[in-house]
Write a protein that holds these residues in place. Structure first.
Motif, PDB file in Angstrom:
ATOM      1  N   SER A  45      58.125  46.618  69.966  1.00  0.00           N
ATOM      2  CA  SER A  45      57.942  45.464  71.071  1.00  0.00           C
ATOM      3  C   SER A  45      57.466  44.180  70.499  1.00  0.00           C
ATOM      4  O   SER A  45      57.804  42.830  70.915  1.00  0.00           O
ATOM      5  N   GLN A  87      59.802  45.779  78.335  1.00  0.00           N
ATOM      6  CA  GLN A  87      59.387  47.133  78.200  1.00  0.00           C
ATOM      7  C   GLN A  87      58.441  47.335  79.652  1.00  0.00           C
ATOM      8  O   GLN A  87      58.791  48.090  80.407  1.00  0.00           O
ATOM      9  N   ASP A 166      64.130  46.726  75.568  1.00  0.00           N
ATOM     10  CA  ASP A 166      62.825  47.420  75.270  1.00  0.00           C
ATOM     11  C   ASP A 166      62.883  48.637  76.363  1.00  0.00           C
ATOM     12  O   ASP A 166      62.156  48.444  77.356  1.00  0.00           O
ATOM     13  N   GLY A 401      53.075  49.754  74.570  1.00  0.00           N
ATOM     14  CA  GLY A 401      53.110  50.559  75.929  1.00  0.00           C
ATOM     15  C   GLY A 401      52.825  51.976  75.843  1.00  0.00           C
ATOM     16  O   GLY A 401      52.250  52.541  76.625  1.00  0.00           O
TER      17      GLY A 401
HETATM   18 MG   LIG Z   1      56.603  48.541  73.003  1.00  0.00          MG
END
Ligand SMILES: [Mg+2]
Ligand SMILES: Nc1ncnc2c1ncn2[C@@H]1O[C@H](COP(=O)(O)OP(=O)(O)OP(=O)(O)O)[C@@H](O)[C@H]1O
Lengths: 498, 327
Positions: A45, A87, A166, A401
């Protein structure tokens, strides 16, 4: 082969002491899909945020069509033809779909927004994705899957040269996924560069021509998809360590009733639900998106209102009738959306992990929390779940994440409630971490907890459950023992034969 | 020593640097105001004398107590506009007890109890009836201001000179007037409560993300209600100090300028109006600064109304600065 359209050379990015990207190089050609693969916290990311103009790299160049690109803000990136499906969804929930799609570039005429033009453009964009909802509805009223589709519509509407996805599929139904894949196919044929991040490797193999694998902020390998195998990719991702295979499922003997649900109902959502969970068992709650599975979990702890029904929960070996708001004390819930009702984003990792367990962390003087114990207990779970952090005081917002998801799981392990309710507990986790969470779920059951788990991944549900409950439009339509087949589950969820 | 494992120990320092840089930034408006106040004030001869400094702290005491109450509520993401009128009203009830020959201790307790009771009503309405804090406390402000005027017939109630209440509350201890000590003592206790007690931790969680706090099992309603009780209690404490220092209580004590002062103290001190950020020390520092501004305006013979204008501008400027930082 032609010259790559996108070249990222030797990109470095550091956050305080954490070097998230240590000289990453990546190339992508027009009309191809590139899979960007790596474990949680590998830097995927971050790298895409650099490309999307969100972060300025400390070092390195980005070339578009052979020319050095200036990407100092998301707007500049958009103007250079780069679109980004993030994301973590970033939308305005109280505004309409149309407002969200056009927020940065409303077509105007002497300052007035051209309403019909906007709505027509929205309908066209949504239609490309096969969505049927009206662009005038509020984004917050859509299902997570539809919200994700809006986000994707926003990206493709600008006719970009590069689209970054993402983890786009983590909240999509299989039908929505298929529509997305069709659109990606069409985009590729039109010469768009696709960069595709996903922890579902089968998606990467099905969609992409090439892969780049990141590990700890470095490019460790890649190549044409045809020359790679699933095992090889996993090995590149997590290093030579053994990819922990799911261990042999033991048959467990469920114990006494931990939670009994009687006549739980909510107008139009849940219809007269009756079931019980036993200590020492994992119950898989299976159903299609929109069948009410998340709503059921949320109403059990009083997060969603109910119109009737009762819970009985085993308190000191005796079943006690309690309203959901109070029964919450004996239950832990991993919610579907960690940012909305899971994490305290600006607060430290430590606080996020201890918040459910604070009364147990009181030191010698009554209302005061023993900070040292709080830190050491949290550290234990950071290590157990291999959460990648630099410091316990780091704001949880700055974790990747997947690591944020692990923090929520760690919070409930620390609290150790009688009943665990888990809605997509492995969302956003890499293959290794998914297996670890499944192992932890088994361990919890063996230690005597009752678990009710929702997952849209049928293989995942089947690998952990001792028993299944199947929901269809808010009604419990079937119950199966461990040996049930995939077809039985699928058929019951679709409402066949009931 | 570049393995990922070793980075966790060396990481704390740069991270701490980032953190302190951020908190430094929050102090920036404060520093600017302080310099401005000193620059203006130093043009007057009396400004930097020790007596004036003690005076500034003494004048800050009541405001600081109220600002600390406001801070507790602001941390939850709410606001308590009723604080100044509650301070005035509690003071009046206590002064009536004294006027009728009541015991000074009883009078003090009446003020504190009135504050806590009204705070409980506010808290109940916000937390359990789910009413909007702004509406609840604005209505309470109207009710209390009206009640204060009608019980006093719009006149203030003077205490007898030499009343034991006055000497008891404002007496110097070790050469420092008691209200100043009360202010700092409350500040220390509250700061510790906010940082490391169960209630404090829950308070910040609720203010950061109410739904996430609920999911984590925080008894959010109780916490929110308690925040308003704390704010009411501190308004009562401010009433004790103000009544003793003024030797009187009256309906004008809670007039519009005071609510502005209370909010600006908190905001200027670095408490966020969006919830989840702040502390008792912030409130006290902010209150002292506001008092300094008032004081320097007085010394320069700036009218009360112009002072309001200037303070309003200062608040907007500070909020603008900190909001930009947020976005
Ligand atoms: Mg990520
Ligand atoms: N703003 C930030 N401040 C500090 N550290 C950060 C910040 N953003 C990212 N990091 C760190 O950089 C590393 C890479 O994070 P990144 O989000 O790129 O991972 P990822 O590969 O996307 O992982 P996931 O699969 O879990 O989403 C992580 O260790 C993360 O903690």
């Amino acid at each position: 082969m032609s010259q790559p359209f996108l070249q990222m050379r030797n990109i470095r990015k550091r956050f305080g002491a954490v070097e998230a990207l240590k000289g990453v190089t990546l190339e992508a050609h027009a009309g191809e899909a590139l899979a960007l693969i790596g474990a949680n916290g590998a830097g995927k990311s971050t790298l895409m945020n650099v490309l999307g103009g969100v972060y300025a790299p400390d070092e390195g160049d980005i070339l578009l069509g052979g020319q050095t690109a200036r990407l100092h803000s998301p707007l500049e990136a958009e103007r250079s033809g780069i679109a980004f499906v993030h994301q973590e969804m970033a939308m305005l929930p109280t505004m309409s779909v149309a407002d969200n799609l056009f927020i940065s570039h409303f077509p105007t005429q002497m300052g007035r927004i051209k309403r019909t033009e906007v709505l027509d453009a929205c309908r066209a964009a949504l239609q490309r994705l096969g969505c049927t909802f009206d662009p005038r509805v509020r984004v917050g009223d859509l299902s997570p899957g539809d919200q994700q589709m809006v986000e994707i519509a926003r990206a493709i509407m600008t006719d970009p040269k590069i689209i970054i996805f993402d983890e786009p599929t983590s909240s999509l139904t299989s039908r929505e996924k298929q529509r997305l894949f069709d659109v990606i196919g069409a985009l590729k044929r039109a010469g768009t560069v696709i960069i595709y991040i996903s922890h579902f490797l089968d998606e990467a193999f099905a969609l992409c021509e090439r892969a780049v694998v990141l590990r700890n902020g470095e490019t460790v390998g890649g190549g044409m998809m045809g020359d790679l195998t699933y095992a090889r990719v996993v090995e590149l991702m997590i290093g030579a360590q053994n990819a922990s295979a799911d261990r042999e499922q033991q048959t467990r003997q469920p114990g006494a009733v931990a939670l009994q649900v009687e006549g739980l109902r909510r107008e139009g959502v849940l219809r007269d639900l009756r079931f019980s969970l036993h200590k020492g068992e994992v119950v898989g709650l299976w159903g299609l998106l929109g069948s009410g599975r998340s709503e059921l979990l949320r109403s059990l702890v009083g997060l969603d209102p109910i119109d009737g029904g009762m819970l009985r929960i085993a308190v000191n070996g005796e079943l006690r009738a309690l309203p959901p708001g109070e029964a919450r004390r004996w239950m832990g819930i991993v919610t579907e959306n960690r940012r909305d009702d899971g994490l305290l984003l600006p607060m430290p990792v430590k606080t996020n992990m201890s918040i459910a367990n604070l009364p147990e962390l009181i030191g010698r003087i009554y209302p005061f929390v023993d900070g040292r114990r709080e830190a050491s207990v949290s550290q234990t779970y950071v290590e157990r779940l291999k959460i990648k952090i630099a410091d316990l005081r780091q704001p949880v917002r700055t974790l990747s994440g997947g690591n944020q998801q692990k923090v929520i799981v760690g919070r409930w392990l620390q609290k150790a409630p009688l009943v665990y309710l888990m809605d997509e507990p492995t969302r956003g986790l890499d293959v290794g971490a998914k297996a670890e969470i499944r192992a932890i779920i088994s361990e919890l059951a063996e230690a005597g907890a009752a678990l009710l788990v929702v997952s849209s991944d049928i293989d995942e549900i089947m690998s952990i459950s001792d028993r299944y409950l199947v929901l269809n439009r808010g009604r419990l339509v079937a119950e199966f023992p461990r040996g049930a087949s995939k077809n039985e589950l699928m058929a019951a969820a679709a409402g066949v034969g009931t | 020593m570049n393995s990922p494992q070793s980075s966790s120990s060396s990481a704390s320092n740069p991270l701490a640097n980032v953190l302190s840089r951020e908190s430094l930034f929050r102090l920036l408006p404060l520093v600017i105001v302080l310099i401005a106040a000193l620059a203006v004030g130093s043009r007057s001869e009396n400004f930097l004398t020790q007596q004036n400094m003690i005076n500034v702290l003494l004048q800050s005491a009541s405001l600081a107590l109220m600002a600390m109450g406001m801070t507790v509520v602001l941390i939850t993401g709410g606001i308590d506009l009723s604080i100044p009128s509650l301070m005035a009203f509690s003071g009046i009830l206590g002064a009536m007890v004294l006027r009728d020959g009541g015991d000074p201790l009883v009078a003090g307790l009446v003020m504190l109890a009135t504050g806590a009771a009204v705070g409980f009503i506010n808290g109940f309405a916000v937390a359990y009836l789910r009413m909007i804090p702004f509406v609840v406390t604005l209505s309470m402000l109207a009710i209390l201001s009206g009640a204060a005027v009608s019980v006093t017939n719009a006149r203030s109630i003077g205490l007898e000179p030499g009343s034991p209440f006055i000497s008891g509350v404002s007496a110097p201890v070790l050469g420092i007037p008691l209200p100043i000590l009360i202010m700092f003592a409350v500040m220390l206790v509250l700061e510790v409560l906010l940082r490391s007690s169960l209630f404090g931790r829950w308070l910040f969680a609720v203010g950061t993300n109410l739904r996430a706090a609920l999911v984590a099992g925080v008894p959010s309603r109780r916490v929110i209600a308690l925040a308003y009780v704390a704010s009411g209690l501190l308004a009562g404490a401010a009433a004790v100090v103000t009544t003793a220092l003024q030797g009187a209580a009256g309906p004008t004590f809670g007039r519009e300028g005071v609510v502005l002062d209370v909010v600006s103290s908190a905001v200027l001190g670095g408490v966020s109006i969006y919830g989840g950020v702040g502390g008792a020390i912030n409130a006290v520092v902010g209150a002292i600064l506001i008092t300094l501004i008032t004081n320097s305006m007085n010394l320069l013979n700036v009218s009360y109304f112009l002072t309001l204008v200037i303070k309003g501008i200062v608040i907007i400027a500070v909020v603008a600065l900190t909001t930009q930082r947020k976005g």
